[in-house]
Design an enzyme around this catalytic site. Structure first.
Site, PDB file in Angstrom:
ATOM      1  N   SER A 129       2.947 -54.128  16.771  1.00  0.00           N
ATOM      2  CA  SER A 129       3.250 -55.175  17.762  1.00  0.00           C
ATOM      3  C   SER A 129       3.041 -56.584  17.236  1.00  0.00           C
ATOM      4  O   SER A 129       2.312 -57.380  17.825  1.00  0.00           O
ATOM      5  CB  SER A 129       2.387 -54.964  18.998  1.00  0.00           C
ATOM      6  OG  SER A 129       2.476 -53.623  19.384  1.00  0.00           O
TER       7      SER A 129
ATOM      8  N   ARG B 201      -4.090 -46.487  18.356  1.00  0.00           N
ATOM      9  CA  ARG B 201      -3.901 -45.147  18.931  1.00  0.00           C
ATOM     10  C   ARG B 201      -3.072 -44.285  18.005  1.00  0.00           C
ATOM     11  O   ARG B 201      -2.092 -44.755  17.421  1.00  0.00           O
ATOM     12  CB  ARG B 201      -3.130 -45.265  20.259  1.00  0.00           C
ATOM     13  CG  ARG B 201      -4.020 -45.404  21.457  1.00  0.00           C
ATOM     14  CD  ARG B 201      -3.364 -45.011  22.765  1.00  0.00           C
ATOM     15  NE  ARG B 201      -1.996 -45.446  22.966  1.00  0.00           N
ATOM     16  CZ  ARG B 201      -1.183 -44.894  23.869  1.00  0.00           C
ATOM     17  NH1 ARG B 201      -1.595 -43.888  24.613  1.00  0.00           N
ATOM     18  NH2 ARG B 201       0.039 -45.341  24.015  1.00  0.00           N
TER      19      ARG B 201
ATOM     20  N   ASP C 294       5.923 -52.981  20.148  1.00  0.00           N
ATOM     21  CA  ASP C 294       5.442 -52.347  21.385  1.00  0.00           C
ATOM     22  C   ASP C 294       6.387 -52.610  22.558  1.00  0.00           C
ATOM     23  O   ASP C 294       6.551 -51.766  23.441  1.00  0.00           O
ATOM     24  CB  ASP C 294       4.024 -52.813  21.740  1.00  0.00           C
ATOM     25  CG  ASP C 294       3.903 -54.334  21.835  1.00  0.00           C
ATOM     26  OD1 ASP C 294       4.836 -55.033  21.403  1.00  0.00           O
ATOM     27  OD2 ASP C 294       2.876 -54.811  22.330  1.00  0.00           O
TER      28      ASP C 294
END
Length: 917
Positions: A602, A539, A656
């Site tokens: 992450s 994203r 994350d």
């Protein structure tokens, strides 16, 4: 020749006249299709009444649960005994069921009489007699000193609360033994059998003869889900969805319901259908006002009904020239076998003359034709009424299954159905006319309901044995309080190892400093770019933060990361990421803007500052080369340079989990912990600087990214890892690594379930022992299926549909087991997560020297969000293991991308403050 024609004409005219005469007299016994559809609707309403908890006590049709939950699947095996009490004879049977690749049943049986003084005498004498007959049979067959399971077919209405118990509601047919009504017939028989010290029998099942019929036929045809008896008495049973049975706990699976339809109309529901002849018959019966539907249908009454009609017609001068014999006045002189004989196709008229003559009558040709037609009308009405009630059951089955068209089999038994020459044909024809959207096969039960009782017993012992094996597997996933406390203690110890300089390198929980030293305070403002890489999707976000009102606006675009890029070279991966950023900047019209950027990455990284992150190792299916041991921020900067289109100020690289904590911390200042329960599993929290030996300074706090997925990689939780966990680990991209994550995260739970299903299928406990190709495929059972299957709103039919999509042809019982397996795996995952979380909240409480801690945990991840029970079990476990902590779980609405922007904003704010100082 003319004379022959004349005779034929005379005879057909005579026949026509007699038929018209009888039709006029018995006009009320002829039922139109319209009337039958009406009766069908009435019976449907009665069934509904009988199934409802509040309406059952006053319902005429009792809809008794039988606790028979499964039909034979062909894997039954062993020796069983069976008793059949309920008709004119009593039968004992030994059944040998064997698989041998095909369904094979061998039977030996013996009939014993049921004398009137026994069936109408004292209850204890009746059961003593039954036990004596059983002992005699076992002696004859050399079965003494063998422990055998027994099924009892008991053809009277009983209320059951379990399969091996039945409280007699009322005697029917000719039985009237005293002191039995309201007692458990299994206990009565067990007590009687104890007097025989040399026989060892275990009563596993009490079944109604109708249920026995269903089970006998289901052994030969798995489509069979209805049993009907039309004999001395009449009744039907069928497989009903548990969710519709208010009288029994639980919604899973199906259960056979014994309708006891003989009592239909006892509440007046059929008064407009009953005739004067039915009323007279009822008044002269053993149980006036009871079993009114049965009295219009069954073999015990059809002959008597014909006698009453013939007597009335004779009295009216319509038969036998008005003459009546004493036999015609005698109750029970015409039996159903006589009715069947009179209706035979060719010899029917001759039989009629013979039977009437035996009754002391002198019938004319016309009388014989008329009497034969009376029999036809009486038995035809019986078949019509049966067909209407059966059509109601078939419609209910079709609606339960939400099918436009139903394919099913009805198991049939009973003397009327077997010996009456026209009855089966008439019944089948009317049923098919009333339910044109059901394809019905009628299957005659060859060996009757006694074999059925043995089959119920065989199924019960199969289910019992299978249940033990299934429970043994599920027990591996049931963690005790002690085991969870042990996990909590070991996790706590690993935290300490990870924070200390000397033990950090060997610790499995890496406790990585993130250099995030502050939480949002509401003064942050500006435009920030955020990147979020952590799964198969990537994203890019533009985040606008306005100060004071804690208002955040976001614009984002999602890009896919193809497998060949995830597992290609590092350069290809970062070039792809920069391409996505360029597309986004174009899309937002920001091509030349110099924006501060936060990078949510992450994967386990070792950080030396907020904008430096060295990848320790890839997880979650990523395998890009030349990345491990490299600084991810440098790799991103290099890729931006190679592109040479724009420049960005990379302020922070964050995990994350940290992003999740920051997002929630922006709304709740109490939030000091971040938890991800999604594709992967991880946790971060704000640690006192004095406890972090890897970073200089003792003042304030810093966020620690625990990377707890690696907990247990040193073997410390091997005692709770199962053979299935080991299989999943062996087949993963990183065997021996991330063991805790592989027991708790979305990427692996479905795979654990798949391994269990394969094992249970190999043991013959699922899917008829057939492992489909799809089931052999790794990753086919995605974790989203667990969430769907465990949804409380999902009926078993829908579970079966999900399994069918996976190429698994499941029975109702299979679906229940799959649901249990999913529940066991996800429950353990939530509990293990809860134990880890309890370790960190207790640590925070003790570090702050508090008696009681109030803290918020920011949570994100598909498993937490989408699974119907995960969040509840997680919360319950934390509460149990950390009773002195009041923990609020807060769902992160906008995820870790917004968190990266907030960290960037906080870092900018802190940089500014440092400059000013």
């Amino acid at each position: 020749m003319f004379a022959v024609h004349l005779m034929a004409f005379y005879f057909s005219k005579l026949k026509e006249d007699q038929i018209k005469k009888v039709d006029r007299f018995l006009y009320d016994m002829r039922l139109s299709d319209e009337t039958l559809l009406d009766i069908m609707a009435r019976f449907q309403a009665e069934m509904q009444k009988g199934l409802g908890k509040d309406t059952n006590p006053t319902a005429a049709v009792k809809m008794l649960p039988t606790f028979v939950r499964a039909i034979p699947d062909g894997s039954e095996n062993g020796e069983f005994l069976s008793l059949d009490l309920g008709g004119s004879k009593f039968r004992v049977l030994k059944v040998q069921v064997s698989q041998e690749g095909k369904r094979n049943v061998q039977m030996e049986s013996q009939f014993y009489p049921t004398p009137n003084e026994i069936i109408r005498g004292n209850g204890s004498e009746l059961f003593d007699y039954v036990a004596d007959c059983l002992a005699d049979f076992m002696k004859t067959k050399g079965l003494k000193h063998k422990k055998l399971p027994l099924g009892l077919t008991f053809s009277f209405p009983c209320r059951q609360t379990k399969l091996e118990e039945g409280i007699l509601l009322s005697w029917t047919k000719k039985f009237k033994a005293r002191g039995v009504q309201g007692t458990d017939v299994v206990s009565c028989l067990t007590k009687a059998m104890r007097k025989h010290k040399d026989i060892d029998v275990d009563i596993l099942a009490l079944v109604n003869d109708t249920v026995g019929t269903l089970m006998t036929c289901a052994y030969d045809d798995p489509y069979c889900e209805v049993g009907v008896i039309i004999g001395t008495g009449t009744n039907a049973c069928y497989m009903e969805d548990m969710s519709n049975i208010d009288l029994v706990e639980g919604d899973e699976g199906r259960m056979c319901i014994n309708t006891e339809w003989g009592a239909f109309g006892d509440d007046g529901a059929l008064e407009d259908i009953r005739t004067e002849f039915d009323r007279e018959l009822d008044l002269g019966s053993l149980n006036p006002g009871k079993q009114l539907f049965e009295k219009m249908i069954s073999g015990l009454y059809l002959g008597e009904l014909v006698r009453i009609i013939l007597l009335k017609m004779a009295k009216a001068g319509l038969l036998f020239g008005g003459e009546k014999s004493s036999a015609l006045h005698t109750k029970g002189k015409i039996e159903t076998r006589h009715v069947a004989a009179m209706e035979k196709y060719k010899e029917g008229l001759a039989n009629t003359r013979e039977i009437l003559t035996d009754l002391g009558l002198e019938p004319s040709e016309a009388d014989c034709i008329a009497v034969q037609h009376v029999c036809t009308i009486v038995s035809f009405r019986s078949a019509n009424l049966c067909a209407a009630a059966l059509a109601a059951i078939l419609t209910r089955l079709r609606v339960n299954k939400k099918l436009a068209r139903l394919r099913t089999t009805v198991g049939m038994d009973g003397t009327v159905y077997k010996i009456h020459p026209q009855y089966p044909k008439r019944l089948h024809k009317v049923v098919r006319r009333l339910v044109p959207n059901c394809d019905v096969r009628f299957l005659l039960s060859e060996s009757g309901s006694t074999k059925g009782a043995a089959m119920v017993t065989a199924v019960a012992s199969r289910v019992q044995a299978q249940r033990k094996q299934i429970d043994k597997v599920l027990a591996l996933f049931q963690l005790t309080r002690e085991q969870l406390e042990d996990v909590q203690g070991k996790m706590r110890a690993e935290f300490e190892y990870g924070l200390k300089k000397d033990t950090h390198l060997t610790a499995t929980v890496k406790m990585l400093p993130t250099y995030v030293c502050g939480m949002p305070d509401g003064t942050e403002k500006g435009k920030f770019l955020a990147l979020d890489l952590g799964g198969t999707n990537f994203r890019v976000l533009l985040v606008k933060i306005r100060s004071g009102r804690r208002s955040v606006r976001m614009y984002n675009k999602i890009f896919a990361i193809p497998l060949e890029i995830m597992q290609g070279t590092g350069e290809e991966l970062f070039d792809h990421i920069v391409q996505c950023i360029a597309d986004f900047l174009d899309y937002m019209g920001l091509k030349g803007a110099q924006l501060p950027l936060g990078f949510t990455f992450s994967f386990p990284c070792r950080q030396t500052s907020i904008d430096k992150g060295t990848l320790i190792e890839w997880t979650k299916g990523f395998k890009a080369t030349d990345c491990e041991g490299e600084d991810m921020v440098d790799m991103l900067r290099e890729a931006i340079k190679r592109r040479n289109e724009f420049d960005l100020d990379i302020v922070a690289v964050v995990n994350d989990t940290v992003g999740t904590m920051m997002t929630c911390g922006h709304e709740d200042p109490n939030c000091e912990i971040g938890l991800i329960a999604g594709t992967g599993s991880n946790m971060c929290y704000m640690e006192e600087m004095r406890n972090i030996e890897l970073v200089e300074g003792d003042e304030g706090k810093m966020c620690i990214n625990t990377e707890w997925g690696g907990f247990g990689d040193n073997g410390c939780i091997d005692d709770i890892r199962t053979q299935y966990d080991k299989k999943v680990d062996e087949g993963s991209l990183n065997p021996g690594k991330q063991r805790y994550e592989k027991m708790t995260s979305g990427m692996y739970l479905g795979e654990i379930v798949r391994q269990i299903l394969i094992d249970l299928t190999k043991q013959g406990l699922l899917f008829r022992g057939q492992i489909s190709e799809r089931l052999r495929t790794r990753g086919i059972f995605e974790t989203k299926f667990l969430s769907q299957i465990e949804s409380d709103r999902l009926a078993l039919l829908q579970v079966r549909r999900i399994l069918q999509q996976l190429g698994l042809d499941s029975t109702c019982e299979d679906s229940i087991v799959v649901k249990e397996v999913c529940g066991a795996v996800s429950r353990r995952a939530a509990q293990l997560c809860g134990a880890g979380l309890a370790a960190v909240v207790e640590k925070r409480r003790e570090d702050q020297g508090l008696e009681y801690l109030k803290i918020t945990v920011g949570v994100d991840g598909t498993l937490y969000k989408l699974h119907p029970h995960f969040s509840r079990i997680l919360q319950e476990t934390v509460k149990e293991l950390a009773p002195r902590c009041d923990v609020t779980l807060m769902l992160s609405e906008d995820g870790s991308g917004k968190g990266a922007a907030l960290i960037t904003a906080v870092a900018k704010r802190l940089q500014q403050a440092q400059k000013e100082n």
